[in-house]
Design an enzyme around this catalytic site. Structure first.
Site, mmCIF file in Angstrom:
data_model
loop_
_atom_site.group_PDB
_atom_site.id
_atom_site.type_symbol
_atom_site.label_atom_id
_atom_site.label_comp_id
_atom_site.label_asym_id
_atom_site.label_seq_id
_atom_site.Cartn_x
_atom_site.Cartn_y
_atom_site.Cartn_z
ATOM 1 C CE LYS A 13 -2.144 -1.231 3.823
ATOM 2 N NZ LYS A 13 -1.480 -2.531 4.104
ATOM 3 N NE ARG A 88 -5.225 -1.444 9.383
ATOM 4 C CZ ARG A 88 -4.055 -1.044 8.877
ATOM 5 N NH1 ARG A 88 -3.910 0.159 8.374
ATOM 6 N NH2 ARG A 88 -3.040 -1.859 8.890
ATOM 7 N NE ARG A 127 8.227 -2.741 6.659
ATOM 8 C CZ ARG A 127 6.947 -2.427 6.476
ATOM 9 N NH1 ARG A 127 6.619 -1.549 5.553
ATOM 10 N NH2 ARG A 127 6.005 -2.957 7.213
ATOM 11 N NE ARG A 139 5.565 -0.738 10.538
ATOM 12 C CZ ARG A 139 4.544 -0.773 9.671
ATOM 13 N NH1 ARG A 139 4.659 -0.151 8.510
ATOM 14 N NH2 ARG A 139 3.430 -1.402 9.955
ATOM 15 N NE ARG A 150 1.634 -5.234 10.814
ATOM 16 C CZ ARG A 150 2.809 -5.089 10.201
ATOM 17 N NH1 ARG A 150 3.902 -5.645 10.696
ATOM 18 N NH2 ARG A 150 2.896 -4.384 9.097
HETATM 19 P P1 AP5 Z 1 4.696 -1.534 1.959
HETATM 20 O O1 AP5 Z 1 4.530 -0.747 0.730
HETATM 21 O O2 AP5 Z 1 5.163 -0.853 3.197
HETATM 22 O O3 AP5 Z 1 3.348 -2.344 2.282
HETATM 23 P P2 AP5 Z 1 2.114 -1.898 3.169
HETATM 24 O O4 AP5 Z 1 0.947 -2.645 2.629
HETATM 25 O O5 AP5 Z 1 2.026 -0.417 3.243
HETATM 26 O O6 AP5 Z 1 2.598 -2.540 4.544
HETATM 27 P P3 AP5 Z 1 2.549 -2.016 6.025
HETATM 28 O O7 AP5 Z 1 3.374 -2.996 6.788
HETATM 29 O O8 AP5 Z 1 2.906 -0.590 6.173
HETATM 30 O O9 AP5 Z 1 0.995 -2.218 6.278
HETATM 31 P P4 AP5 Z 1 0.137 -2.266 7.530
HETATM 32 O O10 AP5 Z 1 -1.234 -2.190 6.989
HETATM 33 O O11 AP5 Z 1 0.412 -3.426 8.419
HETATM 34 O O12 AP5 Z 1 0.650 -1.021 8.380
HETATM 35 P P5 AP5 Z 1 0.080 0.427 8.705
HETATM 36 O O13 AP5 Z 1 1.248 1.309 8.834
HETATM 37 O O14 AP5 Z 1 -1.034 0.809 7.817
HETATM 38 O O15 AP5 Z 1 5.659 -2.760 1.602
HETATM 39 C C1 AP5 Z 1 6.108 -3.664 2.588
HETATM 40 C C2 AP5 Z 1 7.511 -4.160 2.169
HETATM 41 O O16 AP5 Z 1 7.381 -4.917 0.972
HETATM 42 C C3 AP5 Z 1 8.473 -3.026 1.863
HETATM 43 O O17 AP5 Z 1 9.761 -3.398 2.301
HETATM 44 C C4 AP5 Z 1 8.418 -2.887 0.344
HETATM 45 O O18 AP5 Z 1 9.622 -2.418 -0.196
HETATM 46 C C5 AP5 Z 1 8.146 -4.327 -0.085
HETATM 47 N N1 AP5 Z 1 7.312 -4.408 -1.297
HETATM 48 C C6 AP5 Z 1 6.205 -3.665 -1.597
HETATM 49 N N2 AP5 Z 1 5.685 -4.033 -2.777
HETATM 50 C C7 AP5 Z 1 6.460 -5.064 -3.231
HETATM 51 C C8 AP5 Z 1 6.420 -5.873 -4.406
HETATM 52 N N3 AP5 Z 1 5.467 -5.721 -5.359
HETATM 53 N N4 AP5 Z 1 7.367 -6.812 -4.546
HETATM 54 C C9 AP5 Z 1 8.349 -6.988 -3.607
HETATM 55 N N5 AP5 Z 1 8.445 -6.249 -2.474
HETATM 56 C C10 AP5 Z 1 7.497 -5.292 -2.288
HETATM 57 O O19 AP5 Z 1 -0.581 0.183 10.157
HETATM 58 C C11 AP5 Z 1 0.224 -0.133 11.272
HETATM 59 C C12 AP5 Z 1 -0.674 -0.209 12.510
HETATM 60 O O20 AP5 Z 1 -1.287 1.075 12.759
HETATM 61 C C13 AP5 Z 1 -1.850 -1.181 12.438
HETATM 62 O O21 AP5 Z 1 -1.470 -2.508 12.756
HETATM 63 C C14 AP5 Z 1 -2.797 -0.575 13.481
HETATM 64 O O22 AP5 Z 1 -2.367 -0.879 14.790
HETATM 65 C C15 AP5 Z 1 -2.614 0.916 13.263
HETATM 66 N N6 AP5 Z 1 -3.555 1.472 12.268
HETATM 67 C C16 AP5 Z 1 -3.225 2.064 11.085
HETATM 68 N N7 AP5 Z 1 -4.317 2.480 10.446
HETATM 69 C C17 AP5 Z 1 -5.372 2.129 11.223
HETATM 70 C C18 AP5 Z 1 -6.776 2.259 11.074
HETATM 71 N N8 AP5 Z 1 -7.313 2.848 9.991
HETATM 72 N N9 AP5 Z 1 -7.571 1.779 12.065
HETATM 73 C C19 AP5 Z 1 -7.048 1.195 13.172
HETATM 74 N N10 AP5 Z 1 -5.716 1.031 13.377
HETATM 75 C C20 AP5 Z 1 -4.887 1.498 12.392
#
Ligand code: AP5
Length: 198
Positions: A13, A88, A127, A139, A150
């Site tokens: 994402k 979410r 990562r 992280r 997650r």
């Molecule tokens: P990346 O692009 O970072 O993927 P992502 O889907 O953004 O992954 P996240 O780990 O950030 O998602 P998340 O939903 O768990 O975390 P968030 O910060 O939203 O890519 C990941 C890795 O893969 C990178 O190293 C990248 O280089 C690699 N990669 C990407 N695409 C690739 C490809 N095609 N091929 C190969 N490699 C690739 O949320 C964190 C926490 O915050 C949640 O757990 C929750 O506690 C809280 N939170 C956030 N939003 C909310 C909400 N709306 N409601 C409630 N709690 C929330």
């Protein structure tokens, strides 16, 4: 352009959001980044959500909804935004739709990045390892145990949004297992802006 990216942790994402904001000149609104900044700054909200985030759970809806409403009211979001990690839960999705509706606005596209869960673990482990090797911060939720929590939260609380947005005819699904640039091409094609980024 108002776009939501939805997908499990590590689906790409954030990676794809950065390409979309560059193309459209709209802000990247990552609720994960906003919450991590609050934790880092030890604000009241940050202290409240720190443990939940470290354990891989979702923080309370009201808190996230309020943060997003405040953020999209800022001038730079007037032309649109790319939302990464929000909504979410069904409660967040319905509240957000109601809010946009009140403003006479609507989402243009919801892009689902589909990814196999074994690959997600590889990406998250990679990562974390790269961050360690570069002397950066890892992280607190980028580890095997927390990733399982997650993914569970995604399956239970976020995956139902896919059907919700499909029923509203704004869902576009893309195979997130392909190389980054191929996924990017497919995302642009899915939202009707076919252009090769390879
Ligand atoms: P990346 O692009 O970072 O993927 P992502 O889907 O953004 O992954 P996240 O780990 O950030 O998602 P998340 O939903 O768990 O975390 P968030 O910060 O939203 O890519 C990941 C890795 O893969 C990178 O190293 C990248 O280089 C690699 N990669 C990407 N695409 C690739 C490809 N095609 N091929 C190969 N490699 C690739 O949320 C964190 C926490 O915050 C949640 O757990 C929750 O506690 C809280 N939170 C956030 N939003 C909310 C909400 N709306 N409601 C409630 N709690 C929330």
């Amino acid at each position: 352009m108002r776009i939501v990216l939805v997908g499990p942790p590590g689906a790409g994402k954030g990676t794809q959001a950065r390409r979309l904001v560059e193309e459209y000149g709209v802000p990247h609104l990552s609720t994960g980044d906003m919450l991590r900044a609050a934790v880092e700054a030890e604000t009241g909200i940050g202290r409240k959500v720190k443990e939940t985030m470290a354990n891989g759970g979702l923080v309370p809806d009201q808190l996230v909804i309020a943060a997003v409403i405040e953020r999209i009211s800022q001038a730079d979001a007037a032309r649109g935004f790319v939302l990464d990690g929000f909504p979410r839960t069904m409660a967040q999705a319905v509240s957000f739709d109601d809010l946009l509706d009140t403003e006479g606005l609507a989402l243009d596209h919801v892009v689902e990045l589909k990814a196999d869960q074994n690959v997600l673990l590889d990406r998250i482990v990679t990562r974390a390892r790269e961050a360690r090797e570069q002397g950066g911060a890892v992280r607190p939720d980028d580890n095997h145990e927390t990733l399982k929590a997650r993914i569970h939260a995604y399956n239970e609380q976020t995956a139902p949004l896919v059907d919700y947005y499909r029923s509203r005819n704004i869902l576009r699904s893309v195979d997130g297992l392909q190389p980054v640039e191929v996924v990017a091409s497919d995302v642009f094609r899915a939202i009707g802006q076919g252009r090769s980024v390879i």
